[in-house]
Every structure is written in structure tokens, then in C-alpha cells.
Design an enzyme around this catalytic site. Structure first.
Site, PDB file in Angstrom:
ATOM      1  N   ASP A  44      24.533  -1.565  17.677  1.00  0.00           N
ATOM      2  CA  ASP A  44      22.956  -1.783  16.636  1.00  0.00           C
ATOM      3  C   ASP A  44      21.963  -0.907  17.834  1.00  0.00           C
ATOM      4  O   ASP A  44      22.437  -0.749  18.665  1.00  0.00           O
ATOM      5  CB  ASP A  44      23.056  -2.742  17.564  1.00  0.00           C
ATOM      6  CG  ASP A  44      23.614  -4.451  16.459  1.00  0.00           C
ATOM      7  OD1 ASP A  44      24.009  -3.926  15.777  1.00  0.00           O
ATOM      8  OD2 ASP A  44      24.378  -5.001  17.093  1.00  0.00           O
ATOM      9  N   TYR A  99      33.872  -1.461  25.315  1.00  0.00           N
ATOM     10  CA  TYR A  99      32.338  -1.516  25.943  1.00  0.00           C
ATOM     11  C   TYR A  99      31.770  -1.084  27.717  1.00  0.00           C
ATOM     12  O   TYR A  99      32.873  -1.714  28.362  1.00  0.00           O
ATOM     13  CB  TYR A  99      31.403  -2.843  25.283  1.00  0.00           C
ATOM     14  CG  TYR A  99      31.099  -2.417  22.818  1.00  0.00           C
ATOM     15  CD1 TYR A  99      29.985  -1.592  23.393  1.00  0.00           C
ATOM     16  CD2 TYR A  99      32.266  -2.635  23.288  1.00  0.00           C
ATOM     17  CE1 TYR A  99      29.819  -1.376  21.993  1.00  0.00           C
ATOM     18  CE2 TYR A  99      31.881  -2.736  21.065  1.00  0.00           C
ATOM     19  CZ  TYR A  99      30.981  -2.268  20.623  1.00  0.00           C
ATOM     20  OH  TYR A  99      30.697  -1.937  19.377  1.00  0.00           O
TER      21      TYR A  99
END
Length: 358
Positions: A44, A99
Site C-alpha cells: 500500500d 514482512y
């Protein structure tokens, strides 16, 4: 990383440069579907990435990688190109993703006395020296701002305007005050213990938007969590999971940080995972989040059986990625905190958190 014209994105930049070096046609450069373009993971706005894998049809030459990197800006790198069969799809072949979240140690500072967060946790909180930081900051604030300005800054009925000059001055002082805070080792251990509560299959409907507790798609599998020191006074939280929902990781880290800040038991995380009713969990800043890379474990098992080359970066590429992470991404995260104080704003916002944590 998403193709979203007319907005500038990494995907759009790569497609444009692929056309510039003659790897795809001009017609196909504006239509990812015509190239069978697919990314293993998406990021994002404001989220960094160390590595991602793209699958697409291109005209490959010996110097394609070198020409692409010469054309791309320094913050976008191509680590390598590997031929595959025509049916390969980066997204469907990927079975999990790593991540990383970088969080400055000062975000674990205890809540100031009298704040909504302090009242929220009540007698469970025992000061670890954090109040000395807040007392010193309070003295600086009273010397710097008038009574009317302080009323504006402390008005909890209004959403803080982070671009207001008065707020910027206030947060610069806060950044200086928090910069001297060093959390005790016990708080860092609590942060790790809280993050470990996420390992396994859980219902994460409280950690995203638009999901109900009964929605099967809210269940996600976290394979592993690793918490370790990163740069001086920063902590790295690495999360390995099959897939993630919107804002899920940012809310996971935010809740774990609040548990450590307020010296709450790590089981508070489990309570939020098990809660059928909606619980408010703030989002940690996007600036601290980065995609470390996709994993193709099951697909690589098939390739090994067929004696084909596996989908994984070379040792040389891994070294380039390590340097890129340290020189480009870690530096960018620290620079954004220095310039915009995003984590100071996060501390300030969570000081006002009235939603019950326990």
C-alpha cells in the site's frame, strides 16, 4: 506496488522502463494484462519493499537487467530475471510472505499521568521512569506555548491537524524529549512476547476493516515472528505469514507496542484475537513497514523434483538486497521520522486512546 494510472507507482514505473529498453511494446506498456503481468505481493501507499517477484512476458536480452537498472531511479532495482514456463503466475505460486516492521524504541515510553491511555490501564501500570520524560517535556511545553495554544494542542475533542504549524512545533519538542528515552529490557521482552501471540491461525477481523467475526476470510495463518534489534534504538519485527489483509500488520504491531508501553500481559493480544465484538486498534505508521519478500516453498519443491532451477534470489542478489535495505530503506525510514515525526505523532495519538485495552 500496484498499477494505478495516472498515479505514479513502482509497477507503472517498471512497465514504462521495460518499454524504454525494448522489452515490451508501447501498446502493452499501458496494459499489464496483455503482458500477463502479476506481482507476488502488493504494498500500500507509504510501504517499502526489499524484494518482490513479478511474472510477465518480455523480450529478454543479455543486458536487460543492466539497462533496466540504468533507466530506473536508484530507489527501484531489478535484482535479476529468471525464465519460467508460460503458465507461471507469481501470485498463485507464492505460498507465503515475509514482512518487516521497524519501530523506534521510544514508542514504548509509558503513558503520561492523566492521559486517556494512563486512565485506560488504571492501576496495572507501574512507572519505569517514563514520567520523568513527560515531566521534562511538560516544562518545555509550558515555557514555549501560551495558555491558549496549549488548550488548542490538548483539545481531545478535535482530530489533531499534523500539518498545523503549532502542532509541528509541539511535536518537534516531543521528538527531542522522547529521543532520550531508553526502554528497559523487560519492555522489549514484552513486545516480543506480545508479537509471539499472533503465531498460528487466528481470526484477524479486529485487525482490518470491513470484516466481521463470522467471515471465514478473516482467518489468517502466521507462521513465524522474529523480534530483534535493528539500527541503534530501533527494533525489527519480522512477520512470516501466508497472506495479510489491509492494515493487518500495522495493527498487530500497534497493539503489541501498546501492551509493552502499558506493561500489560501479552495475553491481551489473544483477547483481541478472540473478541467477537469490534475492538478499536490503532494503526502504526505505514513508514515503518516493508515487504521483505515472497516465499515459493511448495512451488520450489515441485521444481526440485523435476531438477529445475528454483525460484529464489542468488547469493549475489541477496547481498545487493541487504545493502539496499540498509542504505535505502532503513535510511528512508529514519529520515522520515526526523523530518515528519510520524512515530511521535503515533505516540501522541495513542496517549489519547480511550478504547479499553483490557
Amino acid at each position: 506496488m500496484q498499477y494505478n494510472p495516472p498515479h505514479k507507482t513502482i509497477e507503472g514505473e517498471i512497465l514504462a522502463k521495460l518499454f524504454d529498453v525494448g522489452a515490451i511494446s508501447e501498446h502493452n506498456s499501458s496494459s499489464p494484462k496483455k503482458n500477463s503481468f502479476m506481482a507476488a505481493a502488493r504494498t500500500d501507499k507509504g510501504v517499502h519493499a526489499v524484494a518482490n517477484l513479478l511474472s510477465l512476458k518480455i523480450s529478454l536480452q543479455e543486458d536487460t537487467v543492466a539497462r533496466l537498472n540504468a533507466a530506473l531511479p536508484p530507489e527501484i532495482r531489478v535484482w535479476g530475471i529468471q525464465p519460467t514456463n508460460k503458465k507461471f503466475n507469481a501470485r498463485s505460486a507464492c505460498d507465503s510472505r515475509w514482512y518487516e516492521y521497524l519501530i523506534p524504541d521510544f514508542t514504548l515510553v509509558g503513558p503520561p499521568q492523566g492521559s486517556a491511555l494512563h486512565q485506560n490501564v488504571g492501576g496495572r501500570y507501574c512507572d519505569d521512569g517514563s514520567q520523568d520524560v513527560w515531566d521534562a517535556f511538560g516544562g518545555q511545553v509550558r515555557d514555549r506555548f501560551s495558555a491558549d495554544e496549549l488548550c488548542r494542542l490538548q483539545d481531545t475533542a478535535q482530530r489533531p491537524d499534523e500539518d498545523d504549524p503549532l502542532t509541528r512545533d509541539y511535536v518537534r519538542l516531543l521528538s527531542f524529549a522522547l529521543g532520550g528515552y531508553r526502554p528497559p529490557r523487560a519492555k522489549l521482552h514484552t513486545l516480543e512476547a506480545a508479537m509471539q501471540q499472533f503465531v498460528g491461525t487466528h481470526n484477524f477481523h479486529n485487525f482490518t476493516t470491513g470484516k466481521l467475526a463470522a467471515d471465514p476470510s478473516a482467518k489468517r495463518y502466521i507462521k513465524e515472528v522474529v523480534v530483534a534489534p535493528a539500527a541503534p534504538h530501533w527494533t525489527s519485527v519480522r512477520i512470516h505469514g501466508q497472506s495479510f489483509m489491509l492494515h493487518q500488520i500495522r495493527r498487530m504491531v500497534a497493539l503489541a507496542a501498546l501492551v509493552a508501553r502499558c506493561q500489560l500481559p501479552p495475553s491481551v493480544v489473544r483477547d483481541h484475537l478472540a473478541a467477537a465484538t469490534r475492538k478499536h486498534i490503532p494503526r502504526a505508521p505505514a513508514a515503518g513497514l516493508l515487504l521483505e519478500g515472497p516465499v515459493f516453498a511448495q512451488y520450489n519443491t515441485k521444481l526440485r523434483r523435476l531438477l529445475y532451477r528454483e525460484i529464489r534470489p542468488s547469493s549475489e542478489a541477496l547481498e545487493h538486497m541487504r545493502r539496499f535495505r540498509e542504505c535505502q530503506i532503513y535510511t528512508a525510514v529514519a529520515r522520515e521520522e526526523t523530518q515528519r515525526h510520524v512515530f511521535c505523532h503515533f505516540v501522541r495519538r495513542t496517549n489519547r486512546l480511550a478504547a479499553p485495552l483490557i
